[in-house]
Design an enzyme around this catalytic site. Structure first.
Site, PDB file in Angstrom:
ATOM      1  N   LYS A  11       0.833  -1.212   0.000  1.00 54.66           N
ATOM      2  CA  LYS A  11       0.000   0.000   0.000  1.00 54.66           C
ATOM      3  C   LYS A  11       0.870   1.266   0.000  1.00 54.66           C
ATOM      4  O   LYS A  11       0.612   2.203  -0.739  1.00 54.66           O
ATOM      5  CB  LYS A  11      -0.919   0.043   1.231  1.00 54.66           C
ATOM      6  CG  LYS A  11      -1.896  -1.106   1.317  1.00 54.66           C
ATOM      7  CD  LYS A  11      -2.870  -0.937   2.483  1.00 54.66           C
ATOM      8  CE  LYS A  11      -2.204  -0.897   3.852  1.00 54.66           C
ATOM      9  NZ  LYS A  11      -1.564  -2.162   4.255  1.00 54.66           N
ATOM     10  N   ARG A  86      -9.142   1.132   9.395  1.00 58.09           N
ATOM     11  CA  ARG A  86      -8.716  -0.229   9.740  1.00 58.09           C
ATOM     12  C   ARG A  86      -9.769  -0.950  10.567  1.00 58.09           C
ATOM     13  O   ARG A  86      -9.538  -2.072  11.004  1.00 58.09           O
ATOM     14  CB  ARG A  86      -7.420  -0.175  10.530  1.00 58.09           C
ATOM     15  CG  ARG A  86      -6.173  -0.462   9.680  1.00 58.09           C
ATOM     16  CD  ARG A  86      -4.971  -0.302  10.573  1.00 58.09           C
ATOM     17  NE  ARG A  86      -3.815  -1.038  10.195  1.00 58.09           N
ATOM     18  CZ  ARG A  86      -2.781  -0.510   9.546  1.00 58.09           C
ATOM     19  NH1 ARG A  86      -2.811   0.729   9.131  1.00 58.09           N
ATOM     20  NH2 ARG A  86      -1.718  -1.236   9.297  1.00 58.09           N
ATOM     21  N   ARG A 125      11.687  -6.216   4.635  1.00 60.12           N
ATOM     22  CA  ARG A 125      11.334  -4.809   4.387  1.00 60.12           C
ATOM     23  C   ARG A 125      12.120  -3.876   5.312  1.00 60.12           C
ATOM     24  O   ARG A 125      12.127  -4.055   6.518  1.00 60.12           O
ATOM     25  CB  ARG A 125       9.832  -4.604   4.614  1.00 60.12           C
ATOM     26  CG  ARG A 125       9.420  -3.161   4.409  1.00 60.12           C
ATOM     27  CD  ARG A 125       7.940  -3.031   4.247  1.00 60.12           C
ATOM     28  NE  ARG A 125       7.267  -2.930   5.523  1.00 60.12           N
ATOM     29  CZ  ARG A 125       5.961  -2.659   5.649  1.00 60.12           C
ATOM     30  NH1 ARG A 125       5.220  -2.499   4.578  1.00 60.12           N
ATOM     31  NH2 ARG A 125       5.414  -2.585   6.838  1.00 60.12           N
ATOM     32  N   ARG A 163      11.562  -1.671  10.816  1.00 59.39           N
ATOM     33  CA  ARG A 163      10.552  -1.261  11.794  1.00 59.39           C
ATOM     34  C   ARG A 163      10.390  -2.356  12.843  1.00 59.39           C
ATOM     35  O   ARG A 163      10.354  -3.544  12.487  1.00 59.39           O
ATOM     36  CB  ARG A 163       9.217  -1.040  11.083  1.00 59.39           C
ATOM     37  CG  ARG A 163       9.147   0.256  10.327  1.00 59.39           C
ATOM     38  CD  ARG A 163       7.930   0.375   9.440  1.00 59.39           C
ATOM     39  NE  ARG A 163       6.688  -0.190   9.963  1.00 59.39           N
ATOM     40  CZ  ARG A 163       5.537  -0.203   9.292  1.00 59.39           C
ATOM     41  NH1 ARG A 163       5.471   0.331   8.090  1.00 59.39           N
ATOM     42  NH2 ARG A 163       4.459  -0.739   9.812  1.00 59.39           N
ATOM     43  N   ARG A 174       0.026  -8.721  13.565  1.00 56.36           N
ATOM     44  CA  ARG A 174      -0.590  -7.728  12.671  1.00 56.36           C
ATOM     45  C   ARG A 174      -1.495  -8.396  11.641  1.00 56.36           C
ATOM     46  O   ARG A 174      -2.552  -7.873  11.303  1.00 56.36           O
ATOM     47  CB  ARG A 174       0.505  -6.916  11.958  1.00 56.36           C
ATOM     48  CG  ARG A 174       1.151  -5.891  12.874  1.00 56.36           C
ATOM     49  CD  ARG A 174       2.441  -5.395  12.307  1.00 56.36           C
ATOM     50  NE  ARG A 174       2.264  -4.551  11.146  1.00 56.36           N
ATOM     51  CZ  ARG A 174       3.232  -4.317  10.252  1.00 56.36           C
ATOM     52  NH1 ARG A 174       4.414  -4.897  10.363  1.00 56.36           N
ATOM     53  NH2 ARG A 174       3.007  -3.508   9.247  1.00 56.36           N
TER      54      ARG A 174
HETATM   55  P1  AMP Z   1       1.252   0.760   8.913  1.00 56.18           P
HETATM   56  O1  AMP Z   1       2.401   1.687   8.755  1.00 56.18           O
HETATM   57  O2  AMP Z   1       0.040   1.147   8.141  1.00 56.18           O
HETATM   58  O3  AMP Z   1       1.654  -0.683   8.695  1.00 56.18           O
HETATM   59  O4  AMP Z   1       0.808   0.859  10.442  1.00 56.18           O
HETATM   60  C1  AMP Z   1       1.688   0.518  11.490  1.00 56.18           C
HETATM   61  C2  AMP Z   1       0.929   0.400  12.789  1.00 56.18           C
HETATM   62  O5  AMP Z   1       0.353   1.683  13.122  1.00 56.18           O
HETATM   63  C3  AMP Z   1      -0.235  -0.558  12.796  1.00 56.18           C
HETATM   64  O6  AMP Z   1       0.156  -1.906  13.018  1.00 56.18           O
HETATM   65  C4  AMP Z   1      -1.068  -0.002  13.955  1.00 56.18           C
HETATM   66  O7  AMP Z   1      -0.498  -0.334  15.211  1.00 56.18           O
HETATM   67  C5  AMP Z   1      -0.894   1.500  13.753  1.00 56.18           C
HETATM   68  N1  AMP Z   1      -1.945   2.022  12.864  1.00 56.18           N
HETATM   69  C6  AMP Z   1      -1.782   2.525  11.601  1.00 56.18           C
HETATM   70  N2  AMP Z   1      -2.952   2.894  11.092  1.00 56.18           N
HETATM   71  C7  AMP Z   1      -3.888   2.624  12.025  1.00 56.18           C
HETATM   72  C8  AMP Z   1      -5.312   2.753  12.079  1.00 56.18           C
HETATM   73  N3  AMP Z   1      -6.007   3.234  11.037  1.00 56.18           N
HETATM   74  N4  AMP Z   1      -5.933   2.366  13.220  1.00 56.18           N
HETATM   75  C9  AMP Z   1      -5.263   1.899  14.274  1.00 56.18           C
HETATM   76  N5  AMP Z   1      -3.929   1.701  14.284  1.00 56.18           N
HETATM   77  C10 AMP Z   1      -3.245   2.069  13.170  1.00 56.18           C
END
Ligand code: AMP
Length: 223
Positions: A11, A86, A125, A163, A174
């Site tokens: 994404k 989400r 990654r 990360r 996740r």
């Molecule tokens: P991402 O960078 O999109 O993979 O997000 C990393 C982490 O940020 C996720 O595993 C969640 O812990 C948190 N996070 C990101 N977006 C959301 C969301 N819309 N709602 C809740 N937690 C989020």
């Protein structure tokens, strides 16, 4: 539009490409949290407790930070949401906020990738500390304990790091959270007739092409 999909579907990569091609803003909820964390804000520190465990950050923290960004744009400006919504509550609150501006989402593009491929991708990654661009690093390029000493971001030259939530234990969690809490949001958008599905298992350019095609299909006839 919303780019929807599991962690590791691509994404972020696709959103960055599309934002440049379509000249619209890219809003990533995960990037917003990581920026807060880098600046050491209380919000960033609170969010990181949840992120490192691979679970969702509570809605009362997440919704405000994302909607502030979306609503700071002019109503006629486009945007790509990556990582939000989400869960169903986030989808409903987003719809309400956009409806108040009389312009809903045009499209939700679901990038599908099978789970074994996701696990493989996330293990390799590395992300840029500055611009957050994700990079796929082959195992043989990594130093001891998975360090990436000489690798720099292809986009901005920043330092690459893994990360904490891309480490195996958090990745499993996740994916589980995605299946339990996020996947049900698909039917919400299916009911509204704005969902398109594309396969994310291919070269970046090919997936990009598919997403653009899915967006074109939603343009009114004659455009
Ligand atoms: P991402 O960078 O999109 O993979 O997000 C990393 C982490 O940020 C996720 O595993 C969640 O812990 C948190 N996070 C990101 N977006 C959301 C969301 N819309 N709602 C809740 N937690 C989020």
């Amino acid at each position: 539009m919303v780019l929807f999909g599991p962690p590791g579907a691509g994404k972020g990569t696709q959103a960055q490409l599309l934002a440049e091609q379509l000249k619209v803003s890219h809003i990533s909820s995960g990037d917003l949290f990581r920026q807060h964390l880098q600046q050491g804000t209380p919000l960033g520190l609170r969010a990181s407790e949840f992120m490192n465990r691979g679970v969702l950050v509570p809605d009362e923290v997440t919704i405000d930070i994302v909607l502030d960004k979306v609503l700071s744009l002019n109503a006629e400006d486009g945007f790509i949401l990556d990582g939000f919504p989400r869960n169903r509550n986030q989808a409903e609150v987003l719809e309400d906020a956009l409806m108040r501006r009389a312009r809903g989402l045009d499209k939700v593009v679901y990038i599908q990738v099978p789970e074994p491929e996701l696990v493989k991708r996330l293990a390799g990654r590395y992300s840029c500390r500055q611009c957050q661009a994700p990079h796929s690093i082959p195992k043989e390029s990594l130093g001891p304990e998975g360090s990436a000493p000489d690798l720099t971001c292809q986009r901005c030259g920043g330092e690459l790091y893994q990360r904490p939530d891309d480490r195996p234990k958090a990745v499993q969690k996740r994916i589980q959270v995605y299946q339990d809490e996020t996947l049900p949001v698909l039917s919400y958008y299916q009911d509204r007739g704005i969902l398109a599905e594309v396969s994310g298992v291919d070269k970046i350019e090919c997936v990009n092409h598919r997403v653009l095609e899915a967006l074109r299909a939603s343009e009114p006839a004659g455009c």
